[in-house]
Design an enzyme around this catalytic site. Structure first.
Site, PDB file in Angstrom:
ATOM      1  N   ARG A 113       0.806  -1.227   0.000  1.00  0.00           N
ATOM      2  CA  ARG A 113       0.000   0.000   0.000  1.00  0.00           C
ATOM      3  C   ARG A 113       0.842   1.282   0.000  1.00  0.00           C
ATOM      4  NH1 ARG A 113      -3.621  -2.921   3.771  1.00  0.00           N
ATOM      5  NH2 ARG A 113      -5.330  -3.753   2.479  1.00  0.00           N
ATOM      6  N   LYS A 135       3.333  11.573 -11.573  1.00  0.00           N
ATOM      7  CA  LYS A 135       2.625  10.598 -12.409  1.00  0.00           C
ATOM      8  C   LYS A 135       3.436   9.307 -12.457  1.00  0.00           C
ATOM      9  CE  LYS A 135      -0.059  13.480 -15.592  1.00  0.00           C
ATOM     10  NZ  LYS A 135      -0.288  13.805 -17.012  1.00  0.00           N
ATOM     11  N   GLU A 177      10.510  17.765 -24.978  1.00  0.00           N
ATOM     12  CA  GLU A 177       9.695  18.185 -23.830  1.00  0.00           C
ATOM     13  C   GLU A 177      10.083  19.587 -23.359  1.00  0.00           C
ATOM     14  OE1 GLU A 177       7.081  16.837 -22.589  1.00  0.00           O
ATOM     15  OE2 GLU A 177       7.089  14.759 -23.253  1.00  0.00           O
ATOM     16  N   LYS A 215       7.551  23.147 -15.161  1.00  0.00           N
ATOM     17  CA  LYS A 215       6.664  22.007 -14.890  1.00  0.00           C
ATOM     18  C   LYS A 215       6.166  22.039 -13.445  1.00  0.00           C
ATOM     19  CE  LYS A 215       5.678  17.194 -15.240  1.00  0.00           C
ATOM     20  NZ  LYS A 215       5.873  15.918 -15.925  1.00  0.00           N
ATOM     21  N   GLU A 225      -4.379  17.277 -12.258  1.00  0.00           N
ATOM     22  CA  GLU A 225      -4.710  17.476 -13.674  1.00  0.00           C
ATOM     23  C   GLU A 225      -6.203  17.644 -13.927  1.00  0.00           C
ATOM     24  OE1 GLU A 225      -3.910  14.897 -17.513  1.00  0.00           O
ATOM     25  OE2 GLU A 225      -2.006  15.526 -16.660  1.00  0.00           O
ATOM     26  N   ARG A 229      -2.840  21.902 -15.539  1.00  0.00           N
ATOM     27  CA  ARG A 229      -1.801  20.891 -15.780  1.00  0.00           C
ATOM     28  C   ARG A 229      -1.989  20.201 -17.127  1.00  0.00           C
ATOM     29  NH1 ARG A 229       0.685  16.233 -11.695  1.00  0.00           N
ATOM     30  NH2 ARG A 229       2.072  15.328 -13.263  1.00  0.00           N
ATOM     31  N   ASN A 233       0.092  18.358 -21.689  1.00  0.00           N
ATOM     32  CA  ASN A 233      -0.207  17.282 -22.638  1.00  0.00           C
ATOM     33  C   ASN A 233      -0.164  17.751 -24.090  1.00  0.00           C
ATOM     34  OD1 ASN A 233      -0.680  15.276 -20.642  1.00  0.00           O
ATOM     35  ND2 ASN A 233      -2.705  16.146 -20.261  1.00  0.00           N
ATOM     36  N   HIS A 236       0.790  15.506 -27.014  1.00  0.00           N
ATOM     37  CA  HIS A 236       0.719  14.140 -26.512  1.00  0.00           C
ATOM     38  C   HIS A 236      -0.524  13.376 -26.966  1.00  0.00           C
ATOM     39  CE1 HIS A 236       4.018  15.550 -24.102  1.00  0.00           C
ATOM     40  NE2 HIS A 236       4.137  14.400 -23.470  1.00  0.00           N
ATOM     41  N   HIS A 240       1.116  10.404 -28.417  1.00  0.00           N
ATOM     42  CA  HIS A 240       1.002   9.099 -27.758  1.00  0.00           C
ATOM     43  C   HIS A 240       0.385   8.068 -28.695  1.00  0.00           C
ATOM     44  CE1 HIS A 240       1.325  10.122 -23.169  1.00  0.00           C
ATOM     45  NE2 HIS A 240       2.493   9.909 -23.725  1.00  0.00           N
ATOM     46  N   HIS A 257      10.007   8.488 -27.256  1.00  0.00           N
ATOM     47  CA  HIS A 257       8.893   9.327 -26.800  1.00  0.00           C
ATOM     48  C   HIS A 257       8.990  10.740 -27.376  1.00  0.00           C
ATOM     49  CE1 HIS A 257       5.804  10.946 -24.130  1.00  0.00           C
ATOM     50  NE2 HIS A 257       6.653  11.914 -23.811  1.00  0.00           N
TER      51      HIS A 257
END
Length: 353
Positions: A113, A135, A177, A215, A225, A229, A233, A236, A240, A257
């Protein structure tokens, strides 16, 4: 699981004194360093020479590459942690690029956990993006980052000495990025990064710190997000989908990427122009800059159709509709925009010109 407290970031000479004091203060039972075979070869010895601790240290080595960022690898790491006696007072140290920080963060966030973890990014991409903001997660098949949690590391340690171990294409991947941060948030930063013709000089250290600041400023305002935020993206949504398509299509070479995101930024800049948000002059400048750094990739009509189909699985989609981040000018972005497939096809057509 969610811990939205922003992680402190330490640079270069400040990294290891902080690490020594923290490991000592927290009385960790064991430390587990997660690496892939590349960072095991090129970075691990550099790091272990700096890790002065009496805490027992174990190294867990994984196969490199996005294709191994999946739940099967997590199961192997969870089992290894259990076999090696990890407990709630153990520490995970993720030493690697974005795959390692994403997967290692998720493993630590869910083992018993949740146990503490520290990110030590070794690629430019991970230093300015993947290791920051909390993330964590893994891919589901070829679909990017479908399973994960937002949970921040104890800290992020950025030692730019690791950049010397990278091939040029990995530096370029991270550069995408950095350019994105300028495009969505700070026009002056965009131009300062564009001016970085030599990506291995001292100016790069300064630019990395500025990228981290951008960032972290955005993430601090919107950790989970729900709003601003989302501007991070940009590039992306299509990027992606392109990255996923190339990952699962054995006839195409896998794109890094940053390479896929660079294409996504060109396409989404064109869509911004088509929607009357971005001037043609700014679009042309963005396209010219990105294509001066990244080679053009050729797409068939079949490729484009398949990539567009993948958009429905984008984790930013709502009610079956992919949501785009678009530019209103260099340095400013808007979120939650829907885009007609016709505009996507036109963007691909212009990209190929």
């Amino acid at each position: 699981m969610e811990n939205s407290t922003l992680s402190p970031v330490f640079f270069n000479d400040d990294c290891y004194p902080w690490l020594y004091e923290t490991v000592k203060k927290e009385h960790y039972s064991k430390a587990f360093v997660i690496v892939d075979s590349n960072t095991a070869e090129y970075c691990l010895s550099i790091f272990l020479q700096q890790l002065h601790t009496d805490v027992p240290v174990e190294v867990i080595e994984l196969e490199p590459g996005e294709e191994h960022k999946n739940i099967e690898t997590c199961i192997q790491v969870w089992q290894t942690l259990a076999d090696l006696g990890a407990d709630r007072k153990s520490l995970v140290i993720n030493l690697g690029g974005g795959v390692i920080t994403d997967l290692g963060g998720f493993v630590a966030s869910t083992f018993k956990r949740g146990i503490d973890f520290i990110n030590i990014p070794t690629t430019l991409l991970a230093m300015v993006d993947a290791s920051l903001g909390g993330k964590t997660g893994v891919d589901m098949g070829a679909l990017k980052n479908q399973i994960g949690v937002i949970n921040n590391p104890v800290a992020v340690l950025i030692d730019t000495i690791f950049l010397k171990t990278l091939p040029p294409e990995q530096i370029r991947s991270g550069f995408a990025e950095m350019l994105k941060h300028g495009l969505v948030y700070n026009k002056e930063y965009w131009y300062s990064v564009v001016a970085l013709t030599n990506l291995t000089n001292d100016d790069l250290d300064i630019a990395i710190k500025q990228s981290v600041e951008i960032k972290n400023t955005v993430v601090k305002e919107d950790p989970t997000e729900k709003g601003i935020r989302k501007i991070l993206n940009f590039g992306h949504t299509l990027g992606h989908a392109i990255e996923s398509y190339f990952l699962e299509n054995k006839n195409r070479n896998i794109l890094l990427h940053g390479e896929a995101i660079a294409i996504g930024m060109i396409l989404e800049s064109h869509i911004s122009m088509q929607q009357g948000l971005l001037s043609e002059e700014e679009y042309r400048e963005i396209k010219t800059v990105l294509l001066s750094v990244f080679d053009k990739t050729l797409f068939t009509d079949k490729d484009i159709d398949a990539i567009t189909e993948l958009l429905i699985h984008d984790k930013k989609s709502e009610f079956g509709m992919p949501k785009f981040v678009l530019l209103t000018e260099t340095g400013k972005a808007v979120i939650n925009k829907t885009v007609d497939k016709v505009l996507i096809n036109k963007a691909f057509s212009d990209y190929e010109k």
